[in-house]
Design an enzyme around this catalytic site. Structure first.
Site, mmCIF file in Angstrom:
data_model
loop_
_atom_site.group_PDB
_atom_site.id
_atom_site.type_symbol
_atom_site.label_atom_id
_atom_site.label_comp_id
_atom_site.label_asym_id
_atom_site.label_seq_id
_atom_site.Cartn_x
_atom_site.Cartn_y
_atom_site.Cartn_z
ATOM 1 N N LYS A 196 0.838 -1.202 0.000
ATOM 2 C CA LYS A 196 0.000 0.000 0.000
ATOM 3 C C LYS A 196 0.875 1.255 0.000
ATOM 4 C CE LYS A 196 -3.476 2.337 2.790
ATOM 5 N NZ LYS A 196 -4.360 2.282 3.946
ATOM 6 N N GLU A 209 10.482 -4.657 4.567
ATOM 7 C CA GLU A 209 10.541 -6.064 4.139
ATOM 8 C C GLU A 209 10.241 -6.175 2.643
ATOM 9 O OE1 GLU A 209 8.941 -4.872 6.731
ATOM 10 O OE2 GLU A 209 9.126 -6.186 8.476
ATOM 11 N N GLY A 227 -4.784 -1.928 5.139
ATOM 12 C CA GLY A 227 -3.995 -3.073 4.678
ATOM 13 C C GLY A 227 -4.694 -4.397 4.953
ATOM 14 N N ARG A 228 -5.220 -4.551 6.167
ATOM 15 C CA ARG A 228 -5.838 -5.840 6.536
ATOM 16 C C ARG A 228 -7.243 -5.988 5.977
ATOM 17 N NH1 ARG A 228 -4.654 -2.401 10.571
ATOM 18 N NH2 ARG A 228 -6.319 -1.583 11.907
ATOM 19 N N GLU A 249 -4.672 -6.616 14.833
ATOM 20 C CA GLU A 249 -4.167 -5.296 14.456
ATOM 21 C C GLU A 249 -5.308 -4.280 14.545
ATOM 22 O OE1 GLU A 249 -2.378 -4.124 10.429
ATOM 23 O OE2 GLU A 249 -0.562 -4.614 11.534
ATOM 24 N N HIS A 290 -5.221 -33.242 17.926
ATOM 25 C CA HIS A 290 -4.120 -34.084 18.404
ATOM 26 C C HIS A 290 -2.974 -33.236 18.925
ATOM 27 C CE1 HIS A 290 -6.047 -37.711 16.906
ATOM 28 N NE2 HIS A 290 -6.525 -36.897 15.974
ATOM 29 N N LYS A 323 9.500 -0.509 14.147
ATOM 30 C CA LYS A 323 10.077 -0.146 12.837
ATOM 31 C C LYS A 323 11.126 0.953 13.019
ATOM 32 C CE LYS A 323 5.829 -0.774 10.093
ATOM 33 N NZ LYS A 323 4.855 -0.084 9.251
#
Ligand code: F6P
Length: 540
Positions: free
Chosen positions: A208, A214, A269-270, A355, A386, A506
């Site tokens: 965005k 990253e 973003g999410r 978030e 399990h 950051k």
């Protein structure tokens, strides 16, 4: 609406008093009292069957939860979101992901401009591009069609695309090979591209902001990787596309804006998997099925906007989360899809929920005096059974569970689906009703083992069922959780659409980067100083 702190609201206090009366009531009693409880506390809407009968609630609880939702101004807030008001107040932004799935004839104005045509313009451009790649018409720099698609992004620019790709794999064009790179750890990029050739590979740089460390690091490595093989700057135009709101940064990176699919600052973003960020999804399943997914989102949007609260799936789901979080003090919610294709759904939901609602101050900046967003986690069934279900059944923590299942499997094979679904129903039953000491005695279980084999039960769960997993159903499921998060945020009076909590790390990482590469004097705390010094020593 002026902010009246949640604890001071009579509707919250009514729930506190009600909680006292229900806290000790067992689901066994609630089911015994109402032989039709399994049907009374169930909703059937938009192709989703939502059984919430195995929750520690009565009709009175639902009434009081709905009253709290109403008193929180939820109705007005839903309208404010759908009509483009700037409800993300700390960033002064509208929150219009619902516009991404609007019908072409709708009008959603923002600052006097209808956003709907802009959305459809991008969708059309994405469709044209996807058709060219999928048909082989788009050729790479050396004239070969694209076979490999690598999405580079992180957070919302990765989790939604990965989840949707995995969820809809059944519907994908199988001769295209999809990879997703998110981590700045070089291993992620190296392993994702290990067996690929640049001639047939398309990189989608999804960001965005187009500034995320990253993603930019991985994108630069992808550029170098491509040029190492194709040896010509002009190849970038054939092998890179960008998904972003930041055209300037895209150009600076060297991607022609003709190869950019845009979106807007009103897409969080999410909340972006159905924007241009969904390009990898559209490449995988094709424009027609992508639009079916959007139609699913839209159907849930309409349901949320128009349905009375007591019958609204997102409102009931959201208020149940509030109920356990704020009254039972439950710390987590487990999301347990009994569908292998939904294996990344819990990871996707973690960003969406945590978030959004991991906030400690209200909209006006006051410290909250109640619990906000719970921890979401989960694994696909039956694997979790399990592993960690032991703790859900017999541990000391209350963990409300959402089971998600489908009546039909996409891959019929012997009795697999019968076994799978029998486990969904059995787990929810076991959690709710448990097994008593008397039952164990009747089975002649040795006395010493009775405490160990007793299941106290009274552990709540929801079951969400649909006919089968389709693009449309996926859209509905995601929108259900998006709006449930909205409901919770509204009650907690927080800004569910900002994410300031990711900033400090950051900033500090940016300060440490040059320090790892130099001998400069370190001015951190003694722990950080020592760690940096050791890293320097090992990397001399
Ligand atoms: O780290 C937080 C965050 O801003 C997320 O909200 C977002 O989804 C992610 O980073 C990626 O951001 P971008 O798409 O701008 O690269």
């Amino acid at each position: 609406m002026a902010e009246i702190l949640l604890r001071d609201m009579p509707e919250f206090q009514a729930l506190e008093a009600h909680f006292e009366t229900i806290e000790k009531t067992h689901l066994r009693e609630l089911f015994a009292d109402d032989p039709k409880r399994g049907e009374t506390f169930a909703l059937n809407a938009e192709g989703l069957y939502f059984d919430y009968s195995k929750n520690r609630i009565t009709a009175e609880t639902v009434k009081l939860l709905v009253a709290l939702a109403e008193a929180s101004g939820l109705k007005a807030k839903i309208e404010a979101m759908f009509t483009g008001e700037k409800i993300n107040i700390t960033e002064n932004r509208a929150v219009l992901h619902v516009a991404l799935r609007s019908a072409p004839n709708e009008v959603i104005n923002l600052d006097g401009v209808n956003q709907v045509p802009l959305v459809h313009e991008v969708l059309d451009a994405m469709s044209a591009f996807c058709n060219k790649i999928r048909s082989g018409e788009w050729k790479g720099f050396t004239g070969k069609p694209i076979k490999n698609i690598v999405n580079i992004g992180i957070g919302g620019s990765d989790l939604g695309p990965v989840m949707a790709y995995e969820a809809l794999k059944y519907y994908t064009q199988r001769d295209l090979n999809f990879r997703f790179v998110s981590n700045v750890d070089s291993t992620d990029f190296v392993e994702a591209t290990y067996d690929l050739n640049a001639e047939e590979t398309l990189f989608i740089v999804a960001s965005k902001t187009f500034t995320t460390l990253e993603t930019m690091t991985n994108a630069h490595s992808a550029r170098a990787w491509t040029l190492a093989e194709l040896k010509d700057e002009k190849s970038i135009a054939k092998h890179f596309v960008a998904l972003s709101t930041n055209a300037e940064a895209v150009t600076r990176f060297g991607i022609d804006t003709a190869n950019m699919f845009g979106f807007w600052d009103w897409v969080g973003g999410r909340y972006s998997m159905d924007s241009a960020i969904g390009l990898s999804t559209m490449l995988a399943i094709g424009p027609v099925q992508f639009k079916e997914m959007l139609a699913g989102f839209h159907a849930m949007d309409e349901h949320f906007r128009t349905t009375e609260f007591a019958k609204s799936l997102p409102v009931v789901l959201g208020m149940l989360t509030v109920w356990y979080n704020d009254f039972f003090n439950a710390q987590t919610v487990a999301v347990l899809p009994y569908e292998q294709y939904l294996k990344r759904f819990p990871a996707y939901l973690q960003q969406l929920t945590m978030e959004s609602n991991g906030k400690h101050v209200t909209l006006s900046g006051a410290q909250v005096t109640y619990e906000t967003g719970p921890i979401f986690w989960g694994e696909p069934g039956t694997n979790g059974q399990h592993s960690f279900y032991q703790l859900i059944h017999q541990g000391t923590k209350l963990i409300p569970c959402d089971f998600i299942g489908f009546f039909e499997t996409l891959n019929p094979l012997g009795d697999h689906h019968t076994f799978l679904m029998s486990n969904v129903f059995a787990q929810a039953e076991a959690l709710a009703f448990g097994k008593t000491a008397e039952e164990l005695e009747a089975e002649k279980v040795p006395e010493a083992l009775i405490p160990h084999k007793t299941f106290e039960g009274n552990r709540p769960s929801n079951i969400i069922l649909a006919d089968k997993l389709t693009p449309e159903v996926l859209g509905k499921l995601v929108a259900l959780y998006e709006h449930s998060v909205f409901v919770q945020g509204c009650v907690w009076q927080i800004d569910s659409f900002d994410q300031w909590g990711v900033e400090l790390g950051k900033v500090l990482a940016n300060r440490i980067i040059p320090e790892l590469k130099s001998d400069s004097e370190l001015k951190h705390d003694s722990s950080t100083n020592k760690l940096i010094a050791m890293y320097r020593e090992k990397n001399k």
